[in-house]
Design a protein around this motif. Structure first.
Motif, PDB file in Angstrom:
ATOM      1  N   UNK A 259       0.830  -1.214   0.000  1.00  0.00           N
ATOM      2  CA  UNK A 259       0.000   0.000   0.000  1.00  0.00           C
ATOM      3  C   UNK A 259       0.858   1.255   0.000  1.00  0.00           C
ATOM      4  N   UNK A 260       0.628   2.122  -0.959  1.00  0.00           N
ATOM      5  CA  UNK A 260       1.344   3.399  -1.015  1.00  0.00           C
ATOM      6  C   UNK A 260       1.086   4.220   0.247  1.00  0.00           C
ATOM      7  N   UNK A 261      -0.146   4.178   0.763  1.00  0.00           N
ATOM      8  CA  UNK A 261      -0.486   4.954   1.968  1.00  0.00           C
ATOM      9  C   UNK A 261       0.399   4.565   3.142  1.00  0.00           C
ATOM     10  N   UNK A 262       0.738   3.266   3.250  1.00  0.00           N
ATOM     11  CA  UNK A 262       1.622   2.817   4.334  1.00  0.00           C
ATOM     12  C   UNK A 262       3.016   3.414   4.188  1.00  0.00           C
ATOM     13  N   UNK A 263       3.487   3.482   2.949  1.00  0.00           N
ATOM     14  CA  UNK A 263       4.816   4.059   2.688  1.00  0.00           C
ATOM     15  C   UNK A 263       4.844   5.522   3.106  1.00  0.00           C
ATOM     16  N   UNK A 264       3.811   6.272   2.723  1.00  0.00           N
ATOM     17  CA  UNK A 264       3.765   7.702   3.035  1.00  0.00           C
ATOM     18  C   UNK A 264       3.635   7.940   4.538  1.00  0.00           C
ATOM     19  N   UNK A 265       2.850   7.098   5.214  1.00  0.00           N
ATOM     20  CA  UNK A 265       2.694   7.233   6.667  1.00  0.00           C
ATOM     21  C   UNK A 265       3.998   6.897   7.377  1.00  0.00           C
ATOM     22  N   UNK A 266       4.698   5.866   6.898  1.00  0.00           N
ATOM     23  CA  UNK A 266       5.979   5.463   7.482  1.00  0.00           C
ATOM     24  C   UNK A 266       6.993   6.597   7.361  1.00  0.00           C
ATOM     25  N   UNK A 267       7.006   7.252   6.213  1.00  0.00           N
ATOM     26  CA  UNK A 267       7.904   8.394   5.976  1.00  0.00           C
ATOM     27  C   UNK A 267       7.626   9.508   6.982  1.00  0.00           C
ATOM     28  N   UNK A 275      16.235  10.654  14.098  1.00  0.00           N
ATOM     29  CA  UNK A 275      17.270  11.392  14.835  1.00  0.00           C
ATOM     30  C   UNK A 275      17.744  10.628  16.075  1.00  0.00           C
ATOM     31  N   UNK A 276      16.973   9.626  16.494  1.00  0.00           N
ATOM     32  CA  UNK A 276      17.372   8.820  17.644  1.00  0.00           C
ATOM     33  C   UNK A 276      18.266   7.647  17.261  1.00  0.00           C
ATOM     34  N   UNK A 277      18.455   7.425  15.955  1.00  0.00           N
ATOM     35  CA  UNK A 277      19.314   6.336  15.509  1.00  0.00           C
ATOM     36  C   UNK A 277      20.777   6.696  15.751  1.00  0.00           C
ATOM     37  N   UNK A 278      21.634   5.700  15.971  1.00  0.00           N
ATOM     38  CA  UNK A 278      23.055   6.004  16.215  1.00  0.00           C
ATOM     39  C   UNK A 278      23.810   6.433  14.966  1.00  0.00           C
ATOM     40  N   UNK A 279      23.218   6.225  13.783  1.00  0.00           N
ATOM     41  CA  UNK A 279      23.891   6.574  12.531  1.00  0.00           C
ATOM     42  C   UNK A 279      23.067   7.613  11.775  1.00  0.00           C
ATOM     43  N   UNK A 280      23.699   8.301  10.823  1.00  0.00           N
ATOM     44  CA  UNK A 280      23.025   9.325  10.033  1.00  0.00           C
ATOM     45  C   UNK A 280      22.157   8.686   8.958  1.00  0.00           C
ATOM     46  N   UNK A 281      20.940   9.176   8.846  1.00  0.00           N
ATOM     47  CA  UNK A 281      19.994   8.724   7.828  1.00  0.00           C
ATOM     48  C   UNK A 281      19.429   9.962   7.147  1.00  0.00           C
ATOM     49  N   UNK A 282      19.473  10.005   5.808  1.00  0.00           N
ATOM     50  CA  UNK A 282      18.953  11.188   5.122  1.00  0.00           C
ATOM     51  C   UNK A 282      17.636  10.917   4.403  1.00  0.00           C
ATOM     52  N   UNK A 283      17.048   9.743   4.649  1.00  0.00           N
ATOM     53  CA  UNK A 283      15.766   9.437   4.041  1.00  0.00           C
ATOM     54  C   UNK A 283      15.487   7.951   4.061  1.00  0.00           C
ATOM     55  N   UNK A 284      14.602   7.530   3.179  1.00  0.00           N
ATOM     56  CA  UNK A 284      14.238   6.132   3.034  1.00  0.00           C
ATOM     57  C   UNK A 284      14.488   5.687   1.597  1.00  0.00           C
ATOM     58  N   UNK A 285      14.590   4.387   1.386  1.00  0.00           N
ATOM     59  CA  UNK A 285      14.645   3.818   0.043  1.00  0.00           C
ATOM     60  C   UNK A 285      13.431   2.915  -0.119  1.00  0.00           C
ATOM     61  N   UNK A 286      12.683   3.132  -1.189  1.00  0.00           N
ATOM     62  CA  UNK A 286      11.502   2.322  -1.486  1.00  0.00           C
ATOM     63  C   UNK A 286      11.839   1.435  -2.682  1.00  0.00           C
ATOM     64  N   UNK A 287      11.667   0.104  -2.524  1.00  0.00           N
ATOM     65  CA  UNK A 287      12.001  -0.848  -3.586  1.00  0.00           C
ATOM     66  C   UNK A 287      10.825  -1.776  -3.866  1.00  0.00           C
ATOM     67  N   UNK A 288      10.669  -2.137  -5.132  1.00  0.00           N
ATOM     68  CA  UNK A 288       9.766  -3.230  -5.473  1.00  0.00           C
ATOM     69  C   UNK A 288      10.423  -4.513  -4.966  1.00  0.00           C
ATOM     70  N   UNK A 289       9.675  -5.346  -4.242  1.00  0.00           N
ATOM     71  CA  UNK A 289      10.278  -6.490  -3.552  1.00  0.00           C
ATOM     72  C   UNK A 289      10.661  -7.633  -4.499  1.00  0.00           C
ATOM     73  N   UNK A 290       9.824  -7.930  -5.470  1.00  0.00           N
ATOM     74  CA  UNK A 290      10.034  -9.087  -6.336  1.00  0.00           C
ATOM     75  C   UNK A 290      11.177  -8.862  -7.323  1.00  0.00           C
TER      76      UNK A 290
END
Length: 660
Positions: A259-267, A275-290
């Protein structure tokens, strides 16, 4: 002058290539990701409008930088491509619509992962043994960095139950944020360059000619992609499970959904939690699984169509340093503040940033007029991290006098800070009042900067006790004050009289006494009178209270003016006692609680303080040691992690019921 598309394309190609070289080869970028993407997209748009001027050597037709001559070249069996970037839900929705149209279906699974800010690396295993490691390079050819990568402790040299033949695992080499701080301290002590961020530190560590130097750097690795070989997996998520079984670390942040809505809500949820992670993250990566669907979608010249980077607004930006102002804090310390050409960064417009102290100004070599890189992470005050272009002429020197009261500035030998030594300095009083009224101290809602400035200018307030002598008429004389606003502030001031002793000790602004130390002191002495009578030895006997803190507290309790202020507050009716921990609710005694989401009856800070009154500890992250997670509205990744670990989750009302 008429617009010439060919000349403009050539100009943009040179600019993009210049910044590619700074980023990929020299590890010395002077643009934020967002600023670079804007430049790149200008070129891409022009080439799409005028395809007759697009050439094969354009940076839009290839990946990353060039191949360095420092290391031997390594051809990639499968190109290491870069991802297309997006910065908004609308852009990701467009990607999803294109993907669904190409596949002629909408029932495909997607996997969302954290986008770790590090250096791409390809690991080639033959019959389970690591035989070569290479960088991305230009996407088709990388650099042989095997000897350096062998020093990265969490990269397996041999993987169990590996398939026969060649297997290529790709991922990201990175540094934790805390490790970067330690590394920079060592660099500074050795007179070496300071790394601006974790990515630069990782890149600089991997490109050492001497692998022994790389071995001293605390590099880590996350597996995130399949390169080539034969594996027993039909999906990306299946490949990630294989990587875990082989001993690789993988991103702890992951969502699988159709569901695209889940992706947008997760973002949206992850924006705070990252910001609570021990490493720097500048976003998310969305991939088709198959994997089979990935093959159907294929690639463009430089990016896979089956994946997209879903980035957050830039944490860094480049702008001009217009001036350096001097801010006076509540202790009298003078902090240099950069006045900047306003620039968007991390979703807000930044016009000021801290330079920390004058030693930092000297280390940065910053001058008025320079192009500088600023950084803003989470709710942290923006800071200047680097000079991008040295264009300035005027050196920044410490002031000879206080910018507020014009008293002499003092610097003790061996210390970094410069101080205004006038105890009546208006700027110090302003800062002390704001601290006293802040949420973690007396929590006087409505007593902010604008109100404090007006109270000071009218001389209604000259110390903390004067706050409790304000009248309805005083407040009605202030700008934009009506009956209801005045009454609300008076009610907030009255409510603050009942705060526990720990909050008052913190609010008083005793040097080196933060919120946690104030709580330790209040729990130990229970009353203000017992606190005032404590000697140095008694203070030092408290765990976590060392010589520096105990001396500062002793100086405060033997300062006639401080004692006069305390008695003044006593006359105004403030609470001078610390409540006993509520042992009747011993279900929380010694337990660790994590609060997440939006609470309705109190702020998270207030909830944490309440939990501590009942003997609990609080934390900002969820682990197996967490006793309870209290989840409010729009709780994010902390709630998910609690569910994954089996940590009990309480609603706000359940938490309040347990307190009763």
């Amino acid at each position: 002058m008429d617009f010439n598309p060919k000349e403009e394309i050539e100009r943009l190609k040179k600019l993009v290539n210049y910044h590619n070289n700074l980023y990929y080869n020299l590890d010395n970028p002077i643009l934020s990701d967002t600023q670079y993407d804007e430049l790149y997209n200008q070129l891409k748009t022009l080439e799409e409008r005028f395809p007759q001027f697009r050439t094969k050597n354009s940076p839009t037709q290839r990946v990353g930088g060039t191949v360095s001559s420092t290391f031997a070249p390594v051809p990639h069996a499968v190109p290491m491509m870069s991802l297309d970037n997006s910065y908004s839900p609308a852009e990701v929705s467009e990607w999803y619509a294109r993907t669904a149209k190409l596949l002629a279906r909408t029932d495909f699974d997607m996997v969302v992962e954290a986008k770790i800010d590090g250096i791409s690396c390809s690991l080639l295993y033959t019959n389970g043994k690591l035989v070569r490691a290479s960088s991305r390079g230009d996407g088709k050819t990388g650099e042989d960095i095997t000897q350096n990568v062998l020093t990265v402790q969490d990269i397996p040299h041999q993987i169990p139950n590996a398939p026969l033949g060649d297997l290529e695992v790709r991922g990201e080499i990175y540094l934790d944020k805390q490790d970067l701080e330690i590394l920079n301290q060592k660099q500074q002590q050795a007179g070496e360059n300071i790394f601006a961020n974790t990515r630069n530190a990782a890149a600089g560590s991997l490109r050492q000619k001497d692998a022994a130097i790389t071995a001293t750097r605390p590099l880590k690795f996350f597996a995130h992609s399949f390169g080539a070989g034969h594996i027993q997996a039909d999906t990306f998520s299946g490949f990630i499970r294989l990587c875990q079984s082989w001993g690789f670390a993988v991103s702890p942040v992951r969502l699988q959904t159709a569901a695209l809505a889940d992706v947008l809500q997760f973002y949206k949820q992850f924006d705070t939690d990252r910001h609570n992670l021990p490493f720097d993250v500048d976003g998310l990566v969305v991939k088709v699984d198959s994997f089979s669907l990935q093959r159907i979608l294929g690639n463009t010249a430089k990016s896979p169509r089956w994946a997209i980077a879903f980035k957050y607004p830039a944490q860094q930006a480049t702008t001009t340093l217009k001036n350096v102002l001097f801010s006076v804090g509540r202790s009298g310390i003078i902090t240099p503040v950069a006045e900047l050409e306003p620039v968007p960064c991390a979703g807000v417009i930044i016009s000021n940033a801290t330079l920390h102290n004058f030693d930092e100004v000297k280390r940065l070599g910053v001058r008025v007029g320079d192009k500088v890189i600023i950084e803003r992470a989470g709710e942290v005050i923006p800071k200047v991290v680097k000079v991008a272009q040295a264009l300035g002429q005027h050196e920044v020197l410490p002031p000879a006098e206080c910018p507020s009261c014009h008293s002499r500035v003092y610097k003790e030998e061996g210390e970094v800070g410069y101080y205004c030594i006038n105890p009546a300095c208006p700027a110090q009083l302003r800062a002390r009042l704001l601290h006293f009224a802040s949420r973690g101290a007396m929590d006087i809602d409505g007593l902010g900067e604008n109100i404090v400035d007006q109270l000071l200018s009218r001389q209604f307030v000259k110390n903390f006790a004067d706050i409790y002598r304000l009248s309805f008429l005083h407040l009605l004389s202030l700008d934009n004050f009506k009956d209801k606003k005045a009454q609300n502030l008076l009610d907030a001031i009255e409510a603050s009289k009942h705060r526990p002793l720990a909050r008052l000790l913190f609010a008083l602004g005793i040097a080196f006494v933060g919120a946690k130390t104030a709580e330790l002191l209040a729990d130990r002495f229970r009353t203000m009178d017992a606190f005032l009578q404590a000697g140095p030895e008694e203070l030092q006997a408290i765990p976590e209270v060392g010589e520096t803190v105990s001396q500062s507290v002793y100086d405060f309790t033997h300062d006639p003016k401080a004692l006069e202020l305390v008695e003044d507050l006593r006359r105004e009716g403030l609470n001078f006692t610390q409540p006993q921990k509520q042992l009747s609710a011993n279900i929380f005694e010694g337990k660790t609680l994590v609060f997440t989401g939006e609470l309705t009856t109190m702020t998270r800070t207030q909830a944490e303080l309440k939990a501590k009154e009942y003997g609990a500890k609080t934390s900002g992250s969820v682990s197996k040691k967490t006793a309870y997670v209290v989840a409010g509205a729009e709780a994010g990744s902390k709630l998910k992690k609690a569910q994954e670990l089996g940590v009990p989750v309480l609603t706000e009302q359940q938490f309040l019921d347990m307190l009763k």
